[in-house]
Structure formats: structure tokens, C-alpha cells
Design a protein around this motif. Sequence first.
Motif, PDB file in Angstrom:
ATOM      1  N   ARG A  67      22.290 -52.210 -16.161  1.00  0.00           N
ATOM      2  CA  ARG A  67      23.556 -51.501 -15.940  1.00  0.00           C
ATOM      3  C   ARG A  67      24.637 -51.984 -16.889  1.00  0.00           C
ATOM      4  N   GLY A  68      24.762 -53.297 -17.057  1.00  0.00           N
ATOM      5  CA  GLY A  68      25.784 -53.845 -17.923  1.00  0.00           C
ATOM      6  C   GLY A  68      25.591 -53.464 -19.381  1.00  0.00           C
TER       7      GLY A  68
ATOM      8  N   CYS B 171      23.391 -63.491 -16.428  1.00  0.00           N
ATOM      9  CA  CYS B 171      22.455 -62.393 -16.174  1.00  0.00           C
ATOM     10  C   CYS B 171      23.093 -61.068 -16.575  1.00  0.00           C
TER      11      CYS B 171
ATOM     12  N   SER C   9      28.811 -68.647  -9.887  1.00  0.00           N
ATOM     13  CA  SER C   9      28.856 -67.181  -9.825  1.00  0.00           C
ATOM     14  C   SER C   9      29.961 -66.717  -8.887  1.00  0.00           C
TER      15      SER C   9
ATOM     16  N   GLU D 209      20.320 -52.985 -11.529  1.00  0.00           N
ATOM     17  CA  GLU D 209      20.867 -54.325 -11.317  1.00  0.00           C
ATOM     18  C   GLU D 209      19.913 -55.425 -11.755  1.00  0.00           C
ATOM     19  N   ASP D 210      18.715 -55.072 -12.213  1.00  0.00           N
ATOM     20  CA  ASP D 210      17.796 -56.080 -12.739  1.00  0.00           C
ATOM     21  C   ASP D 210      18.304 -56.589 -14.084  1.00  0.00           C
ATOM     22  N   ALA D 211      18.046 -57.848 -14.371  1.00  0.00           N
ATOM     23  CA  ALA D 211      18.456 -58.435 -15.650  1.00  0.00           C
ATOM     24  C   ALA D 211      17.595 -57.918 -16.788  1.00  0.00           C
TER      25      ALA D 211
ATOM     26  N   ALA E 167      26.043 -59.797 -13.804  1.00  0.00           N
ATOM     27  CA  ALA E 167      25.754 -59.911 -12.371  1.00  0.00           C
ATOM     28  C   ALA E 167      26.060 -61.300 -11.827  1.00  0.00           C
TER      29      ALA E 167
ATOM     30  N   ALA F 197      25.700 -49.634  -8.946  1.00  0.00           N
ATOM     31  CA  ALA F 197      24.244 -49.641  -8.984  1.00  0.00           C
ATOM     32  C   ALA F 197      23.700 -48.226  -8.920  1.00  0.00           C
TER      33      ALA F 197
ATOM     34  N   SER G  11      28.144 -53.725  -6.583  1.00  0.00           N
ATOM     35  CA  SER G  11      27.115 -52.814  -6.111  1.00  0.00           C
ATOM     36  C   SER G  11      27.538 -51.358  -6.204  1.00  0.00           C
TER      37      SER G  11
ATOM     38  N   THR H  32      22.636 -57.299 -16.848  1.00  0.00           N
ATOM     39  CA  THR H  32      21.759 -56.308 -16.239  1.00  0.00           C
ATOM     40  C   THR H  32      21.579 -55.080 -17.138  1.00  0.00           C
TER      41      THR H  32
END
Length: 520
Positions: free
Chosen positions: A197-198, A193, A388, A174-176, A379, A5, A2, A195
Motif C-alpha cells: 500500500r505504501g 516495514c 512503532s 498491508e503486507d510488507a 506500517a 487497507a 487500516s 507495505t
Amino acid sequence: MSEFAGGPQAWVGAWSERRAALTPDREGLVDVTTGRRFTYADLDARANRTARLLYEHGVADGGRVAVVSRNRPAVVDLFFATGKTGGVLAPLSHRLAPPELGELLDRVEPELLVVETPFLDDVRAAVDAAGGVETTLLAVTTAEEGDDAVDESTYAAALPADDSPVETATVDTEDAHLLLHTGGSTGTPKETCITHRGVVWNSLNTITAWGLRDDDVAPMVFPMFHTGGWNVVTVPTWHMGGTVCIAREFDPGQLLRVVDDEGGSVLVAVPAVLRMMTEHDEWESTDLSTLRVAKSGGGPCRQAVMEAWWDRGVDLSQGYGLTECGPNNFAMPEEWPREKADSVGTPAMHVDARITDDGDAVERGSVGELELRSPHAAAGYLDDPAESEATFGDGWVSTGDLARVDEDGYYYIEGRKKDMFVSGGENVYPAEVEDAIAGHEAVAEVVVIPVDDAEWGQVGKAVVELTADADDLSLSSLRSFLDGRLARFKHPRHLAFVDEMPTSGPDKIDRQAVADEYGE
């Protein structure tokens, strides 16, 4: 994760419109199969039409579109369009058998399913295997490549004509954006997942570690159902405004010609592809002088292959990544010494790496599990909290790979912590293969082990104990039995027999003893 984020944003999904606003006339995509070329303005217009289609089918605000296709412009359109709508793209491997596809469809639950026509029969069988997934299926016809018309509603006919701008959704970082499947220790598919961000952070790590430029041309040979198809070089190249070249099928001669004709400057491929290029008749005549970045990934690259590229003046080195993190985690420093060729280099700008034994750091030079931490980590796994937690739970990604770091900070991958092996860039899980083989009426017990292979790096060898009433079992008949049950890259390429499986305790097969005896 987080701490990385950024909250609700519109820019994270605005890939095609932001790049089109900066460089509208620059080519972003070349479809080598058809010869079609697309500027960033073209790609954004196509993405706008596709976004309208996705809105019609509920692929927005976390809604999902699954696609089963080879690399083609329509798959690129879906990536850019899901960024616009806040939807999620779930590319599924066309190499999987229908039961495997069905399991993934059941997990993804897509609102829309887009399928390239060569794979319609398998997908229909997969939908049946999944118990009848409730989704709209649209067929991507390949008429330009000789396919006949199909009886499904076609993707092209369903696309709205309006390519005017659509408003990009405000999504959380952080949404996929991508669901990319990978296997577990038993081969059970997991959807990772990835994101927004990723995606962005991996692109930044790649650009800064590899020195990507706005004039780069990247022939892309990874399939777009892998993280390699998006995150190794495709999205980072688009980030910089460069050009990505795709094709339906891999052909070493064609790839050499693309490098030569298009001035390819960034090439990342699995060792088997790099080796096949060096063995092709056009290898010596191809101009490779434009290649600035060349990397091998998906398994160890033989020294002879690397030397063949070095002899042509190409600074080929090895990389390391996984779906769950990155995948571009390491880079070779400038003027790296050739004696470090077995290493994957040092961590990228925004990647932490450590070597542990049961969570405790080991001494430098000792072998332990490689763990990674970065804002480009995934995520977690879709609807799988236990897995996870095991992989991502403490903020470090447990890779399951054994590694060491030398006195100069170079990391070396020493092997798999689990039994998984890599064949031609594909992960193969012995337990999954063994379960499939055990369904054969002639098989009493089976252990699958990896053995070295000149073409694919490693392939499976099935060591079988036959049932008492079985006369014989050939490799060809076993592979025929596995057709439709298991993807062909998972099929064993060698077969051996034992009178009785060795055991290390009551009813426990000694896998190491099998590997020691039959692993050569």
C-alpha cells in the motif's frame, strides 16, 4: 492506517508484468556502468527467472531476501520478483561495518542472502557477528567490471533458465514489500516495514505532485538500500512507463553526461551531489534543457547551489521525506516565488501535515514538531512495538523534525528535534558515534556535534576529554580505530579537546554548552 487497507490483491505486486503488458518495448532500465539496456519485457522475463529462484528458497508469502549490493540490475530483479512471490526485499547498506550489518541480519532473518562480490568479506564477518545467520548466500559476480571468480555459489548460476510467466501472488495491501533500515535516537538500526500500500500510494503522490510523464528519464543516484533508491523516483517512473538510469558509483561528470545523452528529465539528489555537478568541468557544456523536475533532498541545500541551477534554467527546489513516511510528502506549486526557496513547499495530494507541540497544534508561523499522515506511511518497525507506537501510534507519523508553516501554506524545516544530523544524505546519530569512540583507550568522555561542511552539508566533530595517562590523540588515528567498527560516513571529520566536560548537573554533560563552544 487500516482505513487505507484494500485487502488481498494480486495487482499490488504485479509491477513488471503489468507494465510489460502495456509497454513491452519501451526501455525501463539503463545500466550506465555496463551500457546494457532493458525493455519492460526484458525486465519481466528476468523477474520471472528470479521469482523461480526465490520460490526455491522460500522467499514467498512474507519470506525475506536480503541483498548487499550497489545499484545493479540484479537488485531491480529482486524487487520485481518479490512482488510476484509475495516475498519481502531487505536491501542492506554495503557502507556499514560488519557488526552493524550483523545486527541487521539478525533482525531480518533472511531465507536468502544475495551479496555483490566486493562486499563478501564484510558480509561473512557480519554473519559471524550475528551468531551464524541460517541463510543461503549467493554471490553476484561483477566479472563484466573486472572481478575474479569467487568460491561462493553464484547468483547467476542459481537462476533458473525458465523465464516464462509466473502467477503473481495474492497479497494483502498491508503486507510488507520492503524492509528499509533506519536509525533510532541511539543509532540502533530499525527495519521499517514498507507495505505494498505504501509503495503504491507514494508513487501516486509523486506522480500527481511532480507531474511525472510516460516519457520521463530519471538518472537515479540514491543507493537502493535507502527509501530514496526506490520510492523517491524509481518506482514512480516505472509506474508511468519511463526510464530509470542506474550506475555502480556516483561520478558527477558521468551523471552530467547521462542527463545530456539520455535526455534526463527528472533528477533528485542530495545537496552534495548537486553541488559537485555544478563544480565539474562539464557543467557549462552539458545540455540541461530536458530537465523538467529537479529536487534536492536529504538535508538543506545552500542558496548558492540552487542559484547555480536556476542560472542554467533548471527549476531546482527542495523536498522533504523520511523512510517512515513517503518519502515524497511535499511539492512546490507552479510558479513558486524564489523567496520561498528555503521551504519544502506544500503537502502532496494525499498527505496531511501539521505542526505540534506535545501533540497540540501550534499557531501558524510557530515552530513545532512536523507530523504527517498519509496512506503512503509505513506500517511500523519490524519487531519493535514500542518504537512503532511512539512514531505511528495515533495515525500521525512523528518525524522528530522541527518545522513551521507560513501564511501561504509553505512548510520550512527548522532543525532536528533530536541530536541526529544529516551528512551527505546519511543520518548520523551522535550517541552511536560516541559509543564507538569511547572504546578508544585514550578517551575518557566524548561528545559528537554536527558542524557545517561545504561538501557534505554537515559532518561530525568529536569533542574529547582524554584519560589522565593519554599523551595525545590525532584525528587520523581515531578514524583508523573506528574502521571496521563504524561506517565511514559516521566518522568525525574534526577533533577538539577539553580539559573537563561542562556539566549541567551531577554527572550530566551539558551538550548544549559543548555545541555552543565548539560548534563553529
